[in-house]
Enzyme design. Structure first.
Site, PDB file in Angstrom:
ATOM      1  N   LYS A 108     -10.001   8.337   3.530  1.00 19.50           N
ATOM      2  CA  LYS A 108      -9.514   9.244   4.576  1.00 19.50           C
ATOM      3  C   LYS A 108     -10.642  10.146   5.049  1.00 19.50           C
ATOM      4  CE  LYS A 108      -5.777  12.657   5.266  1.00 19.50           C
ATOM      5  NZ  LYS A 108      -4.635  13.319   4.588  1.00 19.50           N
ATOM      6  N   SER A 188      -0.390  13.199   6.713  1.00 21.81           N
ATOM      7  CA  SER A 188      -1.578  13.098   7.535  1.00 21.81           C
ATOM      8  C   SER A 188      -2.458  11.897   7.216  1.00 21.81           C
ATOM      9  CB  SER A 188      -2.402  14.376   7.397  1.00 21.81           C
ATOM     10  OG  SER A 188      -2.876  14.546   6.072  1.00 21.81           O
ATOM     11  N   SER A 212       1.708  14.134   2.688  1.00 16.97           N
ATOM     12  CA  SER A 212       0.696  13.444   3.489  1.00 16.97           C
ATOM     13  C   SER A 212       0.206  12.126   2.897  1.00 16.97           C
ATOM     14  CB  SER A 212      -0.506  14.364   3.731  1.00 16.97           C
ATOM     15  OG  SER A 212      -0.176  15.338   4.689  1.00 16.97           O
TER      16      SER A 212
END
Length: 539
Positions: A108, A188, A212
């Protein structure tokens, strides 16, 4: 000087030569006769066991081309990947050693890697390339993994605005759900969830403050594990909250998540929260037991259900599967005050965001990151039309108004949120009902992408574990009209191994994962398309 990142350049893709052992597999929407590297649905376990080896003279399956929609039936980009690594940075094959030898993995883009920028999706960090690995990334490299690229995310890990479009960042654009390209990926860790579901890589690393990892994993139809806060280092990760932030694995199987967790878990002198990690970590793969549900009392957290009728139906089917596997299910209808927890949590997140982000920005290179404080990021966003064209930054502005980590209001909120979610929340429910874990639907199915009005979020089971800092695993449990939904397993602090084992047993009993279809719209899914067409008329 930092090397510029590579964004789906054809020459870079041709040179990104890390492919696979012999064999072919087809991805939905492509010709079944076209040879494709078996990375698509290769598992971490296959690589760890030496059954799949990615060789230097092969080819990674064109992550950028696939992500851009150039090798699929639909030409709509998935936008799951922001950056591809430079192939010159990879060590020779003979130098790759360790349990993850040659495993391609995506990270990420709020987690630092020494060879790629770390943008958190924000144009304010577009040149942020400090040339350092987060400790968890260093652990992956030491275990032989290949960091193939960085995944898109909801910008600033979805903390900038409550009216956001999850999966969107100014740098990476909008990540789409591979099960239906008009559906949201949640956030996210949007790109991490979509990329693994699509088969761009066997695994990815996400981060979670509240939902997330688990939400994007569930709506993309994969496994996501949020560990106990403090089991995995947060050093060199763009922060929101030192009370709740953690990184964790996103994979196609629970076994794969357990393998990765065994690698990335451990103490880090720079992260005080991890002081117990070395003493607490175990071999999580070895701890998996396909029979772990038998005779185990599990609490059915009814107060965390009700996101949609379809999700509840799939949840009931999952309860039947759990009983068939030998679990003893205990109904729990009432939980702690979610409103009080949420109010206190928000105060904590706002206060820690300002303090922690300012500390992080101060650690970056001023020549690369001119915005040195949250206040300067707010000013940058206001002066940059692309940043605020879809939604604003009211949460950032509220965070900037907080008074610091010594503020009595913050200290009271943190004590309240932790008490209500932990000792008086999960701990109390486990003890009073004599259960070892709580289960609930992770969230509802993916909602339609709406760049005009923002997210249409149905709710989630993430808050209790997120605020308490306890482990939370989501495992695919089935489909609602062709869209995946997940089952959550939530446990006590440091009980990560047991939670993974229970999820592993459920996964073995149900096998609910399914490859994505990449249809342009959910209306085209086989479960929906016939119902949306007019009924055939008799002559």
């Amino acid at each position: 000087m930092a090397r510029p990142f590579i964004r789906f350049a054809a020459t870079a893709l041709a040179a990104l030569s890390l492919g696979a052992c012999a064999g072919t597999r087809a991805i939905p929407g492509e010709s079944a006769t076209r040879p494709l590297p078996p990375i698509l649905f290769t598992t971490v376990a296959e690589v760890a066991d030496g059954r799949s080896v990615f060789e230097a003279d092969g080819t990674i399956p064109h992550i950028g081309e696939r992500d851009a929609g150039r090798t699929r039936r639909s030409s709509t980009p998935l936008n799951a990947v922001i950056t591809l690594a430079d192939p010159d940075d990879y060590p020779p094959m003979h130098e790759m050693q360790g349990p993850l030898r040659t495993l391609p993995i995506l990270i990420k883009d709020n987690i630092e890697t020494r060879d790629m920028p770390t943008t958190a999706g924000s144009l304010a960090l577009i040149d942020n390339a400090p040339g350092r690995d987060a400790p968890l990334v260093a652990r992956l490299r030491a275990a032989g993994a290949i960091i193939a690229g960085k995944t898109n995310l909801s910008e600033w890990a979805n903390i900038r605005s409550s009216a956001s479009v999850s999966g969107w960042s100014a740098v990476g654009g909008l990540t789409r759900n591979p099960h239906a390209l008009d559906r949201n990926t949640c956030g996210s860790s949007s790109g991490s969830g979509a990329a693994v579901a699509a088969g761009w890589a066997p695994a990815a690393i996400g981060t979670e403050t509240d939902g997330s990892i688990t939400c994007p994993a569930a709506v993309n139809g994969i496994v996501g594990f949020k560990p106990t806060v403090g089991l995995v280092s947060r050093t060199h990760i763009v922060p929101i909250s030192h009370s709740q932030d953690t990184a964790g694995p996103m994979t196609r199987t629970v076994e794969d998540a357990a393998i990765l967790l065994s690698v990335i878990a451990g103490s880090d002198p720079a992260d005080p929260a991890t002081v117990e990690a070395d003493a607490r970590k175990v071999d999580y793969r070895a701890a998996l037991d396909a029979g772990s549900l038998r005779g185990t009392r599990i609490g059915v957290a009814r107060f965390l259900a009700g996101y949609s009728a379809g999700t509840d139906r799939v949840f009931e089917q999952s309860l039947q599967a759990l009983r068939a596997a030998g679990a003893e299910l205990v109904e729990i209808t009432g939980g702690p005050d979610a409103g009080a927890i949420g109010e206190a949590e928000f105060t904590v997140l706002l206060t820690e965001l300002k303090a922690d982000l300012n500390t992080y920005l101060a650690s970056t290179d001023p020549a690369q990151v001119p915005t040195r404080t949250l206040a300067e990021v707010i000013a940058f966003n206001a002066a940059t039309p692309r940043e605020v064209a879809l939604f604003g930054q009211e949460t950032f502005i509220a965070a900037e108004a907080t008074k610091g980590l010594d503020d009595p209001a913050y200290l009271e909120a943190r004590a309240t949120s932790l008490r209500l979610a932990g000792p008086e929340g999960i701990d109390r429910l486990l003890a009073e009902h004599g259960v070892v874990a709580l289960i609930a639907p992770t969230n509802g199915p993916a909602w339609s992408i709406d760049a005009v009005n923002g997210d249409h979020y149905l709710g989630s089971a993430s808050q209790l574990a997120a605020v308490a800092g306890y482990p939370h695993l989501t495992v695919p449990m089935g489909f609602v009209q062709g869209l995946p939904v997940g089952l959550s397993f939530i446990g006590a602090k440091w009980d990560d191994a047991r939670i993974l084992s229970l999820g592993h047993a459920f996964e073995r009993a149900t096998q609910a994962i399914r490859p994505p279809t990449f249809v342009r719209s959910a209306d085209e899914l086989p479960a929906l398309a016939p119902l949306l067409a007019p009924m055939a008329r008799l002559p």
